[in-house]
Design a protein around this motif. Structure first.
Motif, short mmCIF file in Angstrom:
data_model
loop_
_atom_site.label_atom_id
_atom_site.label_comp_id
_atom_site.label_asym_id
_atom_site.label_seq_id
_atom_site.Cartn_x
_atom_site.Cartn_y
_atom_site.Cartn_z
N ALA A 18 -33.08 -8.71 3.06
CA ALA A 18 -32.29 -9.92 2.80
C ALA A 18 -33.20 -11.14 2.71
N ASP A 19 -34.36 -11.05 3.34
CA ASP A 19 -35.35 -12.13 3.29
C ASP A 19 -36.72 -11.54 3.60
N TYR A 20 -37.58 -12.33 4.22
CA TYR A 20 -38.95 -11.88 4.43
C TYR A 20 -39.13 -10.86 5.55
N HIS A 21 -38.12 -10.67 6.43
CA HIS A 21 -38.28 -9.63 7.46
C HIS A 21 -36.97 -9.09 8.02
N HIS A 22 -35.84 -9.38 7.40
CA HIS A 22 -34.58 -8.79 7.81
C HIS A 22 -34.08 -7.81 6.75
N LEU A 23 -33.74 -6.60 7.19
CA LEU A 23 -33.19 -5.62 6.27
C LEU A 23 -31.77 -6.00 5.86
N ASN A 24 -31.39 -5.66 4.63
CA ASN A 24 -29.99 -5.76 4.23
C ASN A 24 -29.33 -4.40 4.48
N TYR A 25 -28.08 -4.25 4.04
CA TYR A 25 -27.33 -3.02 4.37
C TYR A 25 -27.98 -1.78 3.77
#
Length: 323
Positions: free
Chosen positions: A296-303
């Protein structure tokens, strides 16, 4: 002397008014969300407090953890009842006291702990920490976190709004001046996990930087070691098993990172401690290959990325059980 006292009184009045205004601006949304029962930390602790001895697997750590592990996926394979108790900018001292609170109400078999340099650095997000701990049922535990975890600085940040919210004030001012607005929403929660449909943009990917290392972070080995030993002893005393994971980073960031101090340090340290450790950037990477659009961004996973991470954790837990 009278002139000095008048100036002092006026300064004190301005200080009180300023702190009152800031407290209203930044505390009211939390108050409102709790009243409406939409506050994510409130809901997480309600699940822990109101469902005694229900959860046998607890996931805990920073937002990287709550964006990575979907309990529904994990439970569907392992027949567990898991809950994701990770919170934004969770500090390792906060993790320790959160686990104390959790063990008072739950009897989990496994604790999965997210490993992240920023969780043990010397820069604290007091607002997030105190917001999370405000939902502890034990006020003594909350005060222990404030004083024993952060000392006099913690008391100062807890007591004075302008100090507690200084980082958010700066962010809001910068946000007003910036043309780049975040499109990421955090409103779809499943057993403490954030189901995020955001997909990182090509522009964001082109601006990626290397993962923080010893020279670019304020990671404190001593602080990490102190609280990790406390966490390990706490988990063991409650007859649970501690499993450590390092959640995934975008491949482009990994390519930019040399050396990967975070991976090297945690791998070496946890091997020494004889604690199971799984780095999801390399664990079974022939089966679970990440790409930048899994984020979703530089270090958070999306679904999409979280599906892979959750299945990697399933494999890791199976491996741990068999050993």
């Amino acid at each position: 002397m009278k002139k000095f006292l008048k100036q002092f009184a006026l300064g004190l009045l301005v200080f009180i008014i300023l702190n009152t205004i800031i407290a209203i601006i930044y505390e009211y949304p939390t108050y409102k969300s709790v009243k409406n029962k939409t506050n994510r930390n409130y809901l997480k602790w309600e699940a822990i407090h109101n469902n005694k001895n229900t959860f046998d697997l607890i996931l805990i750590g920073t937002s990287r953890c709550y964006a990575s592990f979907n309990p529904i996926i994990i439970d569907s394979v392992l027949n567990t009842n898991s809950y994701n108790m990770a919170t934004s900018a969770q500090d390792i001292a906060e993790t320790y006291y959160s686990l104390q609170e959790i063990f008072e109400y739950q009897n989990p078999k496994y604790i999965v702990l997210d490993m992240f340099f920023e969780a043990s650095d010397e820069s604290y997000d007091y607002y997030q920490t105190f917001s999370n701990s405000s939902f502890f049922n034990s006020k003594k535990r909350q005060l222990n976190l404030i004083y024993e975890g952060y000392g006099n600085t913690g008391i100062l940040n807890y007591s004075i709004p302008v100090v507690k919210f200084k980082n958010y004030i700066k962010q809001d001012i910068a946000g007003i001046l910036s043309k780049n607005k975040s499109l990421r929403k955090e409103d779809n929660w499943i057993k403490g996990y954030l189901y995020d449909t955001t997909i990182v943009s090509d522009t964001q990917i082109s601006n990626y930087e290397p993962i923080a290392n010893f020279s670019t972070s304020s990671f404190s080995r001593d602080r990490f070691n102190t609280y990790f030993n406390k966490i390990q002893a706490l988990v063991s005393s409650n007859n649970a098993k501690l499993i450590c994971v390092r959640t995934a980073y975008p491949p482009t960031r990994l390519e930019l990172t040399d050396p990967d101090d975070e991976a090297i340090f945690f791998d070496s340290y946890l091997a020494e401690q004889q604690v199971p450790f799984f780095d999801l950037n390399t664990y079974k990477d022939d089966q679970y290959l990440y790409n930048d659009k899994d984020f979703a961004d530089y270090h958070h996973l999306n679904y999409k990325g979280a599906k892979k991470a959750s299945m990697q954790l399933v494999e890791a837990l199976k491996q741990t059980k068999n050993n």
